[in-house]
Every structure is written in structure tokens, then in C-alpha cells.
Design a protein around this motif. Structure first.
Motif, PDB file in Angstrom:
ATOM      1  N   LEU A  87       0.798  -1.228   0.000  1.00  0.00           N
ATOM      2  CA  LEU A  87       0.000   0.000   0.000  1.00  0.00           C
ATOM      3  C   LEU A  87       0.831   1.278   0.000  1.00  0.00           C
ATOM      4  CD1 LEU A  87      -2.614  -1.102   2.676  1.00  0.00           C
ATOM      5  CD2 LEU A  87      -2.775  -1.319   0.186  1.00  0.00           C
ATOM      6  N   ILE A  88       2.030   1.231   0.522  1.00  0.00           N
ATOM      7  CA  ILE A  88       2.793   2.454   0.763  1.00  0.00           C
ATOM      8  C   ILE A  88       3.178   3.214  -0.510  1.00  0.00           C
ATOM      9  CG2 ILE A  88       4.974   3.357   1.698  1.00  0.00           C
ATOM     10  CD1 ILE A  88       4.598   1.279   3.983  1.00  0.00           C
ATOM     11  N   PRO A  89       3.810   2.600  -1.529  1.00  0.00           N
ATOM     12  CA  PRO A  89       4.185   3.403  -2.700  1.00  0.00           C
ATOM     13  C   PRO A  89       3.008   4.076  -3.414  1.00  0.00           C
ATOM     14  CG  PRO A  89       5.480   1.406  -2.645  1.00  0.00           C
ATOM     15  CD  PRO A  89       4.410   1.264  -1.591  1.00  0.00           C
ATOM     16  N   PRO A  90       1.906   3.363  -3.715  1.00  0.00           N
ATOM     17  CA  PRO A  90       0.795   4.069  -4.366  1.00  0.00           C
ATOM     18  C   PRO A  90       0.177   5.160  -3.484  1.00  0.00           C
ATOM     19  CG  PRO A  90       0.562   1.698  -4.653  1.00  0.00           C
ATOM     20  CD  PRO A  90       1.667   1.915  -3.670  1.00  0.00           C
ATOM     21  N   ALA A  91       0.056   4.904  -2.198  1.00  0.00           N
ATOM     22  CA  ALA A  91      -0.513   5.915  -1.296  1.00  0.00           C
ATOM     23  C   ALA A  91       0.393   7.139  -1.217  1.00  0.00           C
ATOM     24  CB  ALA A  91      -0.733   5.321   0.089  1.00  0.00           C
ATOM     25  N   THR A  92       1.684   6.916  -1.143  1.00  0.00           N
ATOM     26  CA  THR A  92       2.633   8.024  -1.100  1.00  0.00           C
ATOM     27  C   THR A  92       2.587   8.820  -2.391  1.00  0.00           C
ATOM     28  OG1 THR A  92       4.062   6.770   0.374  1.00  0.00           O
ATOM     29  CG2 THR A  92       5.059   8.642  -0.755  1.00  0.00           C
ATOM     30  N   TRP A  93       2.483   8.115  -3.520  1.00  0.00           N
ATOM     31  CA  TRP A  93       2.415   8.798  -4.812  1.00  0.00           C
ATOM     32  C   TRP A  93       1.160   9.673  -4.886  1.00  0.00           C
ATOM     33  CZ3 TRP A  93       6.001   9.734  -8.194  1.00  0.00           C
ATOM     34  CH2 TRP A  93       5.634  10.365  -9.376  1.00  0.00           C
ATOM     35  N   ARG A  94       0.016   9.136  -4.460  1.00  0.00           N
ATOM     36  CA  ARG A  94      -1.228   9.928  -4.471  1.00  0.00           C
ATOM     37  C   ARG A  94      -1.092  11.167  -3.582  1.00  0.00           C
ATOM     38  NH1 ARG A  94      -3.469   4.819  -4.378  1.00  0.00           N
ATOM     39  NH2 ARG A  94      -3.811   4.923  -2.126  1.00  0.00           N
ATOM     40  N   TYR A  95      -0.490  10.997  -2.420  1.00  0.00           N
ATOM     41  CA  TYR A  95      -0.293  12.134  -1.515  1.00  0.00           C
ATOM     42  C   TYR A  95       0.593  13.197  -2.169  1.00  0.00           C
ATOM     43  CZ  TYR A  95       1.515  14.936   2.304  1.00  0.00           C
ATOM     44  OH  TYR A  95       1.898  15.984   3.087  1.00  0.00           O
ATOM     45  N   LEU A  96       1.681  12.778  -2.796  1.00  0.00           N
ATOM     46  CA  LEU A  96       2.580  13.735  -3.440  1.00  0.00           C
ATOM     47  C   LEU A  96       1.893  14.448  -4.601  1.00  0.00           C
ATOM     48  CD1 LEU A  96       5.928  11.727  -3.402  1.00  0.00           C
ATOM     49  CD2 LEU A  96       5.362  13.768  -2.067  1.00  0.00           C
ATOM     50  N   GLU A  97       1.089  13.728  -5.383  1.00  0.00           N
ATOM     51  CA  GLU A  97       0.357  14.380  -6.471  1.00  0.00           C
ATOM     52  C   GLU A  97      -0.593  15.436  -5.922  1.00  0.00           C
ATOM     53  OE1 GLU A  97      -1.426  11.069  -8.582  1.00  0.00           O
ATOM     54  OE2 GLU A  97      -0.037  11.410 -10.249  1.00  0.00           O
ATOM     55  N   ARG A  98      -1.330  15.075  -4.879  1.00  0.00           N
ATOM     56  CA  ARG A  98      -2.264  16.024  -4.273  1.00  0.00           C
ATOM     57  C   ARG A  98      -1.530  17.234  -3.705  1.00  0.00           C
ATOM     58  NH1 ARG A  98      -5.998  12.508  -0.855  1.00  0.00           N
ATOM     59  NH2 ARG A  98      -3.918  12.006  -0.252  1.00  0.00           N
ATOM     60  N   LEU A  99      -0.414  16.982  -3.046  1.00  0.00           N
ATOM     61  CA  LEU A  99       0.370  18.056  -2.449  1.00  0.00           C
ATOM     62  C   LEU A  99       0.875  19.018  -3.507  1.00  0.00           C
ATOM     63  CD1 LEU A  99       1.783  19.093   0.189  1.00  0.00           C
ATOM     64  CD2 LEU A  99       3.732  17.675  -0.490  1.00  0.00           C
ATOM     65  N   HIS A 100       1.371  18.505  -4.620  1.00  0.00           N
ATOM     66  CA  HIS A 100       1.948  19.351  -5.644  1.00  0.00           C
ATOM     67  C   HIS A 100       0.898  19.995  -6.546  1.00  0.00           C
ATOM     68  CE1 HIS A 100       6.160  18.744  -4.710  1.00  0.00           C
ATOM     69  NE2 HIS A 100       5.827  17.507  -4.395  1.00  0.00           N
ATOM     70  N   HIS A 101      -0.266  19.382  -6.650  1.00  0.00           N
ATOM     71  CA  HIS A 101      -1.320  20.022  -7.444  1.00  0.00           C
ATOM     72  C   HIS A 101      -1.965  21.172  -6.694  1.00  0.00           C
ATOM     73  CE1 HIS A 101      -1.612  16.284 -10.095  1.00  0.00           C
ATOM     74  NE2 HIS A 101      -1.079  17.247 -10.787  1.00  0.00           N
ATOM     75  N   THR A 102      -1.952  21.124  -5.374  1.00  0.00           N
ATOM     76  CA  THR A 102      -2.539  22.229  -4.602  1.00  0.00           C
ATOM     77  C   THR A 102      -1.498  23.244  -4.184  1.00  0.00           C
ATOM     78  OG1 THR A 102      -2.272  20.982  -2.541  1.00  0.00           O
ATOM     79  CG2 THR A 102      -4.370  20.751  -3.682  1.00  0.00           C
ATOM     80  N   GLU A 103      -0.238  22.991  -4.454  1.00  0.00           N
ATOM     81  CA  GLU A 103       0.834  23.887  -3.994  1.00  0.00           C
ATOM     82  C   GLU A 103       0.730  25.265  -4.640  1.00  0.00           C
ATOM     83  OE1 GLU A 103       5.200  23.273  -4.986  1.00  0.00           O
ATOM     84  OE2 GLU A 103       5.005  22.354  -3.023  1.00  0.00           O
ATOM     85  N   GLY A 104       0.416  25.334  -5.916  1.00  0.00           N
ATOM     86  CA  GLY A 104       0.375  26.618  -6.605  1.00  0.00           C
ATOM     87  C   GLY A 104      -0.949  27.333  -6.481  1.00  0.00           C
ATOM     88  N   LYS A 105      -1.955  26.709  -5.902  1.00  0.00           N
ATOM     89  CA  LYS A 105      -3.284  27.307  -5.783  1.00  0.00           C
ATOM     90  C   LYS A 105      -3.424  28.055  -4.462  1.00  0.00           C
ATOM     91  CE  LYS A 105      -5.337  23.628  -8.473  1.00  0.00           C
ATOM     92  NZ  LYS A 105      -6.277  22.501  -8.464  1.00  0.00           N
ATOM     93  N   THR A 106      -4.161  29.155  -4.503  1.00  0.00           N
ATOM     94  CA  THR A 106      -4.461  29.878  -3.266  1.00  0.00           C
ATOM     95  C   THR A 106      -5.928  29.657  -2.932  1.00  0.00           C
ATOM     96  OG1 THR A 106      -4.966  31.894  -4.487  1.00  0.00           O
ATOM     97  CG2 THR A 106      -2.708  31.642  -3.653  1.00  0.00           C
ATOM     98  N   THR A 107      -6.237  29.684  -1.673  1.00  0.00           N
ATOM     99  CA  THR A 107      -7.626  29.447  -1.255  1.00  0.00           C
ATOM    100  C   THR A 107      -8.358  30.712  -0.983  1.00  0.00           C
ATOM    101  OG1 THR A 107      -6.889  29.141   1.017  1.00  0.00           O
ATOM    102  CG2 THR A 107      -7.259  27.175  -0.321  1.00  0.00           C
TER     103      THR A 107
END
Length: 99
Positions: free
Chosen positions: A79-99
Motif C-alpha cells: 500500500l505504501i508506494p501508491p498511497a505516497t504517490w497519491r499524496y505527493l500528487e495532491r500536495l503538488h497540485h494544490t501547492e500553486g493554488k491559493t484558497t
């Protein structure tokens, strides 16, 4: 535990960690470089880890507590590699957005 059993157990546990680490590295590299073959090779390493886990449970003189721990760890490795990958994608997709 005899010296031979100790060495065998240590080798099997080393292979367990090596296979799991190889799975994680190859999975991550395959996702980064968009190389499905690396991801498949990573899954093959996980398959090897499952076989090593079964050998540890069946062939080593470790206590039942350690064998259960190894079995649960093997499941977690899946479970760890796919879960980590999903977390990193989410983290980097929201990094440039402001709320």
C-alpha cells in the motif's frame, strides 16, 4: 535458534527488505519517468517479497509474533508506494493554488 537458522533467518529478512525497497524505488521511478515497465518490474519485486514472506513464515524458527509482524508488514508494503504517490500528487497540485 541454531547458528545456521540465525544466518538463514537474517538472509531471508534482508531479502524481504531488499525486495520491498526495490518495489518502492521502481514504482516511484516508473511514475516519475512515465515508464510502465518500471512499475511492472516494481510489482514483480513485490511478488518476490510475498514469496520471501511465505518462506520466512514457513521455514524460519521466529516466534509467531514476529511472523505475524512480517505478514502485516508485507501487506503494508503493498500500500505504501501508491498511497505516497497519491499524496505527493495532491500536495503538488494544490501547492500553486491559493484558497
Amino acid at each position: 535458534m541454531t547458528p545456521d537458522a540465525l544466518v538463514f533467518s537474517a538472509i531471508m529478512l534482508g531479502l524481504f527488505v531488499l525486495a520491498g525497497g526495490s518495489y518502492g524505488v521502481l514504482y516511484g521511478a516508473g511514475r516519475i519517468w512515465r515508464r510502465p515497465q518500471l512499475i511492472k518490474t516494481g510489482f514483480a519485486c513485490y511478488g518476490i517479497q510475498v514469496l520471501v514472506t511465505l518462506a520466512i513464515v514457513a521455514l524460519t524458527p521466529l516466534s509467531i509474533m514476529w511472523k505475524v509482524f512480517i505478514l502485516l508488514s508485507c501487506f503494508a508494503y503493498a500500500l505504501i508506494p501508491p498511497a505516497t504517490w497519491r499524496y505527493l500528487e495532491r500536495l503538488h497540485h494544490t501547492e500553486g493554488k491559493t484558497t
